[in-house]
Design an enzyme around this catalytic site. Structure first.
Site, PDB file in Angstrom:
ATOM      1  N   GLU A  75      38.572  42.940  35.566  1.00 35.16           N
ATOM      2  CA  GLU A  75      37.158  43.056  35.892  1.00 35.16           C
ATOM      3  C   GLU A  75      36.998  43.972  37.103  1.00 35.16           C
ATOM      4  O   GLU A  75      37.054  43.525  38.250  1.00 35.16           O
ATOM      5  CB  GLU A  75      36.566  41.676  36.152  1.00 35.16           C
ATOM      6  CG  GLU A  75      36.751  40.700  35.010  1.00 35.16           C
ATOM      7  CD  GLU A  75      36.435  39.274  35.414  1.00 35.16           C
ATOM      8  OE1 GLU A  75      35.353  39.052  36.017  1.00 35.16           O
ATOM      9  OE2 GLU A  75      37.268  38.384  35.160  1.00 35.16           O
ATOM     10  N   HIS A 121      33.811  42.451  30.624  1.00 36.91           N
ATOM     11  CA  HIS A 121      34.614  41.233  30.632  1.00 36.91           C
ATOM     12  C   HIS A 121      35.481  41.119  29.380  1.00 36.91           C
ATOM     13  O   HIS A 121      35.626  40.033  28.813  1.00 36.91           O
ATOM     14  CB  HIS A 121      33.703  40.008  30.770  1.00 36.91           C
ATOM     15  CG  HIS A 121      34.339  38.837  31.436  1.00 36.91           C
ATOM     16  ND1 HIS A 121      35.149  37.950  30.763  1.00 36.91           N
ATOM     17  CD2 HIS A 121      34.288  38.398  32.722  1.00 36.91           C
ATOM     18  CE1 HIS A 121      35.558  37.007  31.592  1.00 36.91           C
ATOM     19  NE2 HIS A 121      35.048  37.249  32.795  1.00 36.91           N
TER      20      HIS A 121
END
Length: 302
Positions: free
Chosen positions: A266, A161
């Site tokens: 992501e 992330h």
């Protein structure tokens, strides 16, 4: 909190054991100076108070799950939800855990390998899940490999992330973005997918040809063109740094937050796959190995 640094002639990488977090990723710009290509804190202790998952591994299921849980092998499992949405593994996901530093290699193709064992029913998920994440520098690229094995059938969806920022500007509006993604998942107001896939061509999500991000902000599940490993390319005209993203995963959630400049890629399975039978399978069974590979390659554009 432990911190490990590896480097080669192109990149310097700093990783924390808390959340298996990428704290700094230093790459060289066209002025010869190094740019930290990720958003982060200088002091490791700040990450304990962070609620943006800055640079960390998120799981056991990255992204959103609906209905307060999922059914697996005729058994219902319940997970933490807020307003009907389970996000990034629950109240205390992998980004809030201390990982074990398993191995560090310097010199040629340096890497850092970390591990975490998620116990059966942690955050409501079945199975004892053993997870490894390896950060490896290969020339001008950072390779991230997430692996996992389980002793009982479970669902898994891991990702890194990091919020990327390729220069020292206070915004990313002038960055050029290209996404090798012909479709997006249609989502409801709470960002849970409806199950439908929508072509991007001619819409605000059409980044098939490189263009400036502008004022548009994204929190969008894009479906990768499965004929190519490349999923995205980002370019800062100020620093001259270009970053190409490659993955073996079917989707990438592109996220640009409202309150600070940065962009997440992501790489992962579809959100809510445990509750969507037409989505790619998210179930991991004993004897299988979950494998998520992402590569971030940095170049200087003249």
């Amino acid at each position: 909190m432990k911190q490990v640094t590896i480097s080669n002639e192109f990149i310097t990488l700093m990783v924390l054991d808390y959340g298996a977090t990428i704290q700094k990723l230093l790459v060289k710009g066209k002025d010869g100076k190094y740019t930290n290509a990720v958003v982060g804190y200088n002091h490791p202790s700040r990450y304990r108070l962070d609620d943006n998952c800055l640079g960390s591994c998120v799981g056991r299921y990255a992204g959103r799950i609906s209905k307060g849980g999922f059914e697996l092998d005729r058994e219902q499992f319940y997970v933490h939800q807020e307003d009907g949405v389970h996000l990034h593994g629950g109240k205390e996901g992998f980004h809030q855990k201390y990982w074990k530093i398993e191995e560090v290699k310097q010199k040629d193709d340096p890497f850092i390998k970390l591990s975490y064992v998620s116990k059966h029913l942690e955050e409501g998920y079945p199975g004892n899940l053993t997870v490894n994440v390896t950060y490896k520098l290969v020339n001008n690229a950072l390779q991230i490999v997430h692996e996992a094995i389980t002793d009982r059938s479970t669902v898994v969806n891991l990702t890194n992330h990091s919020y990327f920022k390729l220069d020292d500007s206070p915004y990313i509006d002038n960055y050029e973005l290209q996404l090798n993604c012909p479709l997006v998942l249609e989502v409801e107001e709470n960002l849970l997918p409806t199950g439908n896939q929508i072509p991007v061509r001619g819409t605000e999500n059409d980044f098939l040809i490189p263009r400036e991000i502008g004022v548009q902000r994204l929190d969008t599940p894009f479906v990768k063109d499965m004929g190519s490993e490349k999923v995205a390319e980002l370019y800062s005209p100020k620093s001259g740094i270009s970053m190409k993203v490659y993955t073996n995963q079917p989707a990438v959630i592109v996220y640009t937050p409202l309150d600070f400049p940065g962009i997440c890629f992501e790489t992962q399975n579809y959100p809510d796959a445990p509750n969507q039978p037409d989505f790619p399978n998210s179930v991991l069974r004993p004897g299988e190995t979950y494998n998520n590979i992402a590569i971030y390659k940095f170049d200087l554009v003249p």
